[in-house]
Write a protein that holds these residues in place. Structure first.
Motif, PDB file in Angstrom:
ATOM      1  N   LEU A  56       0.653  -1.197   0.109  1.00  0.00           N
ATOM      2  CA  LEU A  56      -0.040  -0.037   0.149  1.00  0.00           C
ATOM      3  C   LEU A  56       0.990   1.274   0.037  1.00  0.00           C
ATOM      4  CD1 LEU A  56      -2.032  -2.078   1.022  1.00  0.00           C
ATOM      5  CD2 LEU A  56      -2.958  -0.412   2.443  1.00  0.00           C
TER       6      LEU A  56
ATOM      7  N   MET B 243      -6.249  -2.590   4.109  1.00  0.00           N
ATOM      8  CA  MET B 243      -5.318  -3.238   5.107  1.00  0.00           C
ATOM      9  C   MET B 243      -6.536  -4.451   5.692  1.00  0.00           C
ATOM     10  SD  MET B 243      -3.625  -0.026   7.185  1.00  0.00           S
ATOM     11  CE  MET B 243      -2.690  -0.851   8.638  1.00  0.00           C
TER      12      MET B 243
ATOM     13  N   CYS C 106      -6.923  -7.194   3.172  1.00  0.00           N
ATOM     14  CA  CYS C 106      -5.883  -7.842   3.052  1.00  0.00           C
ATOM     15  C   CYS C 106      -5.737  -9.184   4.134  1.00  0.00           C
ATOM     16  CB  CYS C 106      -4.529  -7.496   3.001  1.00  0.00           C
ATOM     17  SG  CYS C 106      -3.984  -6.317   1.900  1.00  0.00           S
TER      18      CYS C 106
ATOM     19  N   HIS D 256      -0.081  -7.321   4.410  1.00  0.00           N
ATOM     20  CA  HIS D 256       0.240  -6.143   3.776  1.00  0.00           C
ATOM     21  C   HIS D 256       1.635  -5.488   4.109  1.00  0.00           C
ATOM     22  CE1 HIS D 256      -0.914  -4.133   7.258  1.00  0.00           C
ATOM     23  NE2 HIS D 256      -2.122  -4.622   7.262  1.00  0.00           N
TER      24      HIS D 256
ATOM     25  N   PHE E  99       1.329  -8.631   8.663  1.00  0.00           N
ATOM     26  CA  PHE E  99       1.882  -7.805   7.744  1.00  0.00           C
ATOM     27  C   PHE E  99       3.439  -7.446   8.007  1.00  0.00           C
ATOM     28  CE2 PHE E  99       0.867  -5.336  11.610  1.00  0.00           C
ATOM     29  CZ  PHE E  99       1.892  -4.532  11.863  1.00  0.00           C
TER      30      PHE E  99
END
Ligand code: WTA
Length: 658
Positions: free
Chosen positions: A148, A160, A163, A170, A271
């Motif tokens: 992103l 977010m 994902c 992410h 993430f």
């Protein structure tokens, strides 16, 4: 292993003022007062695993309960809540809707031009599902990395959560980073999709995000990136690459509003977030599903304690960990209303923040010391013009806060009425580690006070021994905690060396080295003294000196560069670079400007050196190491103290002094 973290521990001024928590105690608070607080602290200490187990079962939804709480058999690689299955987007959305909160506002957003959006939990759920389905259409599967590069618009939070919903980790890249910095992160993470916008509003300008993505992807330099999803925000014209680029508004609305949440293993990645260290390129800090979710959730609940009818505002950008944990995941996991603002205060809009607090009746406000110092400088007459009476709790994060700024924040913004939570933590820790619990812990201006329940910290010397009260030392964390980073993406060796072997392990026990210096006072309060490694903190933004040096040296005129931080009244630290040129190249004012812009192009505006000093040589030891300690003293105009006997050529020092 990096250089020894030495010589930067100084004592700080003693602060005697204490503010009691009593006025703030309210019976609905998650931690209702000192007795309750001590009970939690004690139970977490006596039976840590039982404590985490109970909290995890109580605070998160599980598709399948976990079988073990913590597996620490292979330190420093922790596994939390193994065997359990959950989904962070489910915890942030579905469960609140199932609890009858679908109509509650999840996100209030105000755009830079003043446009406002209010998104309920139900609407957020639908947007997230549609976006998740669109990502699937683009071929994204569980485990694929989605990058992103976004302005502060609700679509950033939606992306977010989308994902998280399908199990695609992410990697959010701050929109202020340059295309070069973006490219490095896309390549390192092997991103499959980039989600961006045509542009974003930054201060009084429009920045072109899509152009930067195009540049980053030029010449097939990120071959894993197959598609780019573009939110229309500024209406600037952008070039479109057919077959690769898609408009958000064309792809998302037609998608189904249902997308079942993937059942994720506790240790599946949620993430990767890049952050600067003292060596090499920025590293991808890896956070996983359950532990991170629990820690963002619990810390948010304990510290900010947002009531059902309240509005909470964190002024960070989603590109940083504070935005991840305290704009998106912490508030939404708790079912709170989180406020998101696209802009920043600036000379043309000095009262921007206060106007928002007045307009949206913000109750809890969380910002950075650098912002507070800037407000202080422009004078109290600006905030005094606004009605700030909705505020009941104030927070700060990102850098040490000086007692003067703390007191100003309390008196002027908090009208002497709102407790201040100074929260110490890092990208790596996932959530806050040291902070007052406002209902229970007395505060002292400039101290982050005490570690949260379940967190054991210490201040040690280079031998790993605890130091005496009021002695400076290195801040370490002695036990694993659920929100801890799991590794560095693609480099577990660097993870181990940077954080767990930097200081000598004592009694064979690994401790986590945070990179910060600290002091513990007679009451057990912690005073964070700033970084002790080669990381500098400019306006709460973390930058590696080596990154900036590499950027400078990548210019063909530069032979060598050394970068240090100089204390700065507003920014905390300012960047000072010492540069030697290739032979035949001349120092000039023009070159100074060119080199500053070169750094901006390589990294981003946040890394622009405040000052560049040209020199014929850098001070080095006989073994060729740059003596940064000397440069730090020179940069801040101090007398060079301490041992200079290892300096190879003393003339260098004399020249630099001039
Ligand atoms: C610094 C930001 C003093 C510290 C959440 C840390 C602080 C680095 C505080 C992490 C605080 C953060 N008092 N210093 N309350 N909060 N820091 O990863 O040096 O961007 O190591 O995470 O910011 O920066 P990061």
């Amino acid at each position: 292993m990096g250089s020894e973290p030495s010589a930067r521990i100084e004592t700080v001024l003693q602060e005697e003022r204490v503010f009691e928590p009593s006025q703030f105690v309210r019976k609905e608070a998650s931690i209702s007062g000192i007795d309750h607080y001590l009970k939690i602290i004690d139970s977490a200490k006596a039976h840590p695993e039982r404590f985490w187990q109970e909290e995890a079962l109580k605070e998160l939804h599980w598709f399948k309960p976990f079988e073990s709480v913590l597996d620490w058999s292979n330190p420093p690689f922790a596994r939390w809540f193994d065997g359990g299955k959950t989904n962070v987007s489910y915890n942030c959305l579905d469960r609140h809707i199932n609890n009858g909160k679908g109509e509650k506002v999840a996100i209030i957003w105000e755009g830079e031009p003043g446009d406002v959006r209010r998104i309920t939990y139900k609407e957020l759920f639908e947007e997230v599902c549609k976006t998740a389905n669109a990502l699937k259409d683009l071929g994204i599967k569980k485990g694929d990395l989605v990058a992103l590069y976004m302005p502060m618009v609700p679509e950033a939070a939606i992306a977010m959560l989308a994902c998280a919903r399908i199990g695609a980790p992410h990697s959010v890249v701050f929109g202020g980073f340059s295309s070069e910095a973006l490219r490095d992160r896309l390549i390192d993470g092997q991103a499959k999709v980039v989600i961006t916008a045509d542009g974003g509003f930054r201060k009084d300008k429009i920045i072109s995000l899509k152009d930067a993505v195009d540049t980053a992807l030029e010449d097939n330099s990120c071959p894993t990136v197959k598609s780019v999803l573009v939110v229309k925000r500024t209406n600037e014209s952008v070039s479109f690459n057919a077959g690769r680029d898609y408009w958000w508004h064309e792809l998302i609305p037609s998608q189904s509003k249902e997308c079942p949440a993937e059942h994720m293993d506790s240790e599946d990645r949620l993430f990767v977030l890049y952050t600067s260290g003292s060596t090499g390129k920025p590293k991808g800090v890896v956070h996983t599903t359950s532990g991170y979710n629990l820690w963002a959730h619990l810390t948010f609940k304990w510290i900010f304690d947002v009531q059902d009818n309240e509005v909470y505002w964190c002024t960070a950008d989603v590109g940083w960990i504070t935005g991840h944990s305290y704009i998106v995941y912490g508030p939404l996991s708790n079912g709170s209303t989180t406020f998101m603002y696209e802009g920043v205060p600036r000379p043309s809009k000095p009262g921007a923040f206060w106007e928002i607090i007045q307009k949206h009746k913000i109750n809890i406000f969380y910002t950075a010391p650098t912002a507070i110092r800037a407000f202080m400088k422009s004078g109290r007459s600006i905030p005094d013009n606004y009605d700030l009476s909705s505020l009941r709790l104030l927070g700060t994060v990102g850098e040490p806060i000086n007692p003067e700024a703390w007191m100003w924040y309390r008196e002027v913004i908090g009208r002497d009425n709102c407790p201040i939570v100074d929260t110490w933590w890092q990208t790596e820790t996932g959530g806050v580690m040291i902070s007052p619990i406002p209902t229970a812990v007395s505060t002292k201006p400039g101290s982050a006070t005490m570690p949260l329940p379940g967190i054991e910290v210490d201040v040690v010397n280079a031998e790993g021994e605890s130091v005496e009260t009021d002695q400076g030392g290195y801040l370490v964390i002695k036990r694993p905690w659920p929100g801890m980073m799991r590794t560095i993406h693609g480099n577990s060796k660097r993870f181990r060396e940077t954080y767990w072997e930097y200081l000598k392990p004592r009694d064979g026990e690994l401790v986590y080295f945070a990179g910060d210096g600290a002091r513990r006072d007679k009451d057990g309060y912690y005073w964070i003294m700033g970084r002790v490694d080669d990381v500098i903190n400019v306006s709460g933004h973390r930058l590696g000196t080596m990154e900036i040096e590499s950027a400078l040296v990548s210019h063909p005129f530069v032979a060598e560069a050394a970068v240090v931080g100089r204390p700065d009244e507003l920014k905390g630290e300012a960047i000072v670079a010492f540069v030697t040129l290739e032979s035949g190249k001349e120092f000039s004012e023009d070159l100074l400007i060119i080199l500053k812009s070169h750094v901006v192009q390589e990294i981003g505006a946040i890394a622009r050196p405040e000052e560049i000093r040209f020199t014929n040589a850098l001070p080095k030891t006989r073994s060729g190491k740059i003596m940064r300690r000397l440069l730090r003293s020179l940069a801040s105009g101090e007398e060079v103290k301490g041992d200079t006997s290892t300096l190879e050529d003393r003339n260098v020092l004399d020249e630099l002094r001039k």
